[in-house]
Design an enzyme around this catalytic site. Sequence first.
Site, PDB file in Angstrom:
ATOM      1  N   LYS A 206       0.704  -1.339  -0.386  1.00 46.12           N
ATOM      2  CA  LYS A 206      -0.459   0.184   0.107  1.00 46.12           C
ATOM      3  C   LYS A 206       0.684   1.340   0.202  1.00 46.12           C
ATOM      4  O   LYS A 206       0.151   2.137  -0.456  1.00 46.12           O
ATOM      5  CB  LYS A 206      -0.979   0.278   1.111  1.00 46.12           C
TER       6      LYS A 206
ATOM      7  N   SER B 254       0.725  -9.693  -0.943  1.00 49.99           N
ATOM      8  CA  SER B 254       0.560  -8.337  -0.351  1.00 49.99           C
ATOM      9  C   SER B 254       0.618  -7.537   0.655  1.00 49.99           C
ATOM     10  O   SER B 254       1.314  -6.399   0.367  1.00 49.99           O
ATOM     11  CB  SER B 254      -1.014  -8.469  -1.298  1.00 49.99           C
TER      12      SER B 254
END
Length: 405
Positions: free
Chosen positions: A53, A306
């Site tokens: 992110k 992720s």
Amino acid sequence: MEKVTLQDVQEAKEIIAGVALKTDLLENVRLSEKTGAKVYYKCENLQRTGSFKLRGACNKIAHLTDEEKACGVIASSAGNHAQGVALGARNAGIKATICMPANAPVSKVAATKSYGAEVVLHGAVYDDAYEKAVQVQKETGATFLHPFNDKYVIAGQGTIGLEIFEQLDGNVDTVLVPIGGGGIIAGIATALKGLNPNIKVVGVQTCNVPSMKASFEKGQVTTAFNDVTIADGIAVKTPGDLTFDIIKENVDSVVTVTEEEIAQAILFMMENQKLVSEGAGAVSTAAILSGKYKPAKGENVVCVVSGGNIDINTLYRIMSVALNRQGRRVNIVAELPDVPGSLSKLVEIVAKCGGNVLTITQDKLSTGKYLKLQTVEATIETIDFEQIEKMKSEFIENGIKVEFL
């Protein structure tokens, strides 16, 4: 549709180069042997802030005007976008407020605060936190940084695709990517399809929140929520319209995995790659282990991990579930005569079968149907289901009534 191009992703790569790490691409030998393909992990769990992110957040902040920066920024997040925005805002010298679900992992909340952001906890899932962020934004005039439905955020996440392509010298066949709101897969698909339209991009969601799969199948943005999930980073009930348009055009398929499959994938990654992954980061591995996606022999497959921001208490519970499902831990409840030697006999049988008692509780004060009986609850470490069956047979042979949970 607001277009996100390969050029946008390439520009984002230059912008975030000084902040985001080029994360490792590691082969998982066990998965390669199991599938006959070459299976790699793109380790965004080793990224700064422990998640991809940071890439999108920093690219977005870099494109803010001076006026927008002066008003500060606000974001909604399950935890990873929060940390990316918080760090990016600190580096840019601007104020950040983050709205997170009230049940967000303690580790993610603490990390977000450590980067200097103000944290507001609200609701059960990301969508609840988003509604709160919209309310706070109207009250304060801060600039809203969307976690996925934004051109610059998507372009930032797409830099992962550029790195994968470079690290495999262009020899990429399939990339498995987690999906929540769709930002990471929209970015990666834009980058990879722009470099080689023959590369297959497969999205993976949890069965409990299959919003993008439902949208993909219906051909329009669809809300879907069945239950809470250990993959909190992709618990998005309604995906973005921008991300959906990109996914509809560039993603080949979307599959879903169960909570148990995610738990087993987390354990598998720890044991076989020495990587700690959060639930969202493990769904790509879960897709292969469960057979929801079957790689072709000889192809190069990349599983995007992720993030690795998982709360230790959550990890402990997940490990317990995974070990139970693999026959490596079992819980029992036994009824024994309330006479000397009964408990030692039970423990003797467990030891004889090679089991290891982890916890044991004895209750000798029961009444009613348990008069003259004692109940024993135990958690036993085992090797596999065959060993458990052997233990069951021994209990039956010795007249001990045991329930295996």
